[in-house]
Enzyme design. Structure first.
Site, PDB file in Angstrom:
ATOM      1  N   THR A 114      33.301  40.506  34.954  1.00  0.00           N
ATOM      2  CA  THR A 114      32.513  39.288  35.058  1.00  0.00           C
ATOM      3  C   THR A 114      31.955  39.217  36.472  1.00  0.00           C
ATOM      4  OG1 THR A 114      34.486  37.976  35.559  1.00  0.00           O
ATOM      5  CG2 THR A 114      33.727  37.967  33.281  1.00  0.00           C
ATOM      6  N   VAL A 117      33.041  36.158  38.643  1.00  0.00           N
ATOM      7  CA  VAL A 117      34.432  36.022  39.090  1.00  0.00           C
ATOM      8  C   VAL A 117      34.942  37.349  39.633  1.00  0.00           C
ATOM      9  CG1 VAL A 117      36.808  35.418  38.440  1.00  0.00           C
ATOM     10  CG2 VAL A 117      34.882  34.161  37.428  1.00  0.00           C
ATOM     11  N   CYS A 118      35.000  38.362  38.787  1.00  0.00           N
ATOM     12  CA  CYS A 118      35.625  39.630  39.154  1.00  0.00           C
ATOM     13  C   CYS A 118      34.842  40.408  40.207  1.00  0.00           C
ATOM     14  CB  CYS A 118      35.795  40.506  37.916  1.00  0.00           C
ATOM     15  SG  CYS A 118      36.736  39.720  36.593  1.00  0.00           S
ATOM     16  N   THR A 119      33.523  40.274  40.215  1.00  0.00           N
ATOM     17  CA  THR A 119      32.680  41.049  41.120  1.00  0.00           C
ATOM     18  C   THR A 119      32.375  40.311  42.411  1.00  0.00           C
ATOM     19  OG1 THR A 119      31.626  42.009  39.163  1.00  0.00           O
ATOM     20  CG2 THR A 119      30.565  42.415  41.275  1.00  0.00           C
ATOM     21  N   PRO A 122      35.326  40.128  45.547  1.00  0.00           N
ATOM     22  CA  PRO A 122      35.566  41.384  46.257  1.00  0.00           C
ATOM     23  C   PRO A 122      34.325  41.920  46.960  1.00  0.00           C
ATOM     24  CG  PRO A 122      36.245  41.576  43.959  1.00  0.00           C
ATOM     25  CD  PRO A 122      35.668  40.219  44.132  1.00  0.00           C
TER      26      PRO A 122
END
Length: 194
Positions: A114, A117-119, A122
């Protein structure tokens, strides 16, 4: 930062949370296309000898296990994946941050299941640390197109290059007659719609 052809010897690939459960939350892109693109990045990393760091979060809960296909493409990296225990920003997980640092690579190709959120988190952390970050937008998605657009714009404004799987693969190839080009032709070919 402009898009440029990336030298494989200076580049690592980070794939974040491409898990069976989390992939089902994506609504901004066809999930099968997204998964195929993420797998293509893993295949390219293996074909070109680039470090590949895989991570997952809470595999024993709704997020589910990291997709088995990553184990088929990159068995060693799959076995060594960083299994986070709920840390949203993967770079805040000491094991993941250490794995990224251990690559010794300044250029990072990043795709999270996602983008919103996930990308995004970081990516922002890696940019703060001085990495050149190339976000592969179509190897991830978001719950909605609006969420995806907002996340991609935020990362781009922060200095990330927003790109696509095909652009990354062709940029890594540089020349189809080179060893890298020859290794990537079949991977690019798999992504061409029938």
């Amino acid at each position: 930062m402009p898009l440029r052809m990336l030298p494989p010897a200076e580049t690592a690939v980070l794939l974040i949370d491409h898990q069976d459960g989390t992939m089902s939350w994506v609504g901004s892109i066809d999930r099968a296309v997204m998964k195929a693109n993420a797998l293509a990045l893993a295949k390219a990393a293996r074909a070109l000898g680039m470090p590949l760091v895989l991570t997952s979060s809470l595999e024993d809960q709704a997020q589910g296990p990291l997709a088995d296909e990553f184990g088929e493409v990159a068995p060693e990296e799959y076995a060594a994946r960083v299994r986070r225990t709920g840390v949203v920003n993967a770079m805040d997980d000491p094991a993941f941050a250490a794995a990224v640092a251990a690559t010794g690579r300044r250029n990072l190709i990043v795709a999270g299941v996602t983008n919103d959120v996930c990308t995004v988190y970081p990516t922002l952390s890696a940019l703060d640390e001085g990495h050149a970050v190339y976000v592969v937008a179509d190897a991830g998605g978001s719950t909605t197109r609006t969420a995806d657009d907002v996340a991609l714009r935020l990362m781009e404004r922060a200095g990330a290059v927003i790109t696509s799987t095909n652009m990354i693969l062709t940029g890594l190839a540089r020349n189809w007659t080179s060893p890298a080009g020859q290794a990537l032709i079949p991977i690019v070919g798999e992504l061409i719609p029938a």
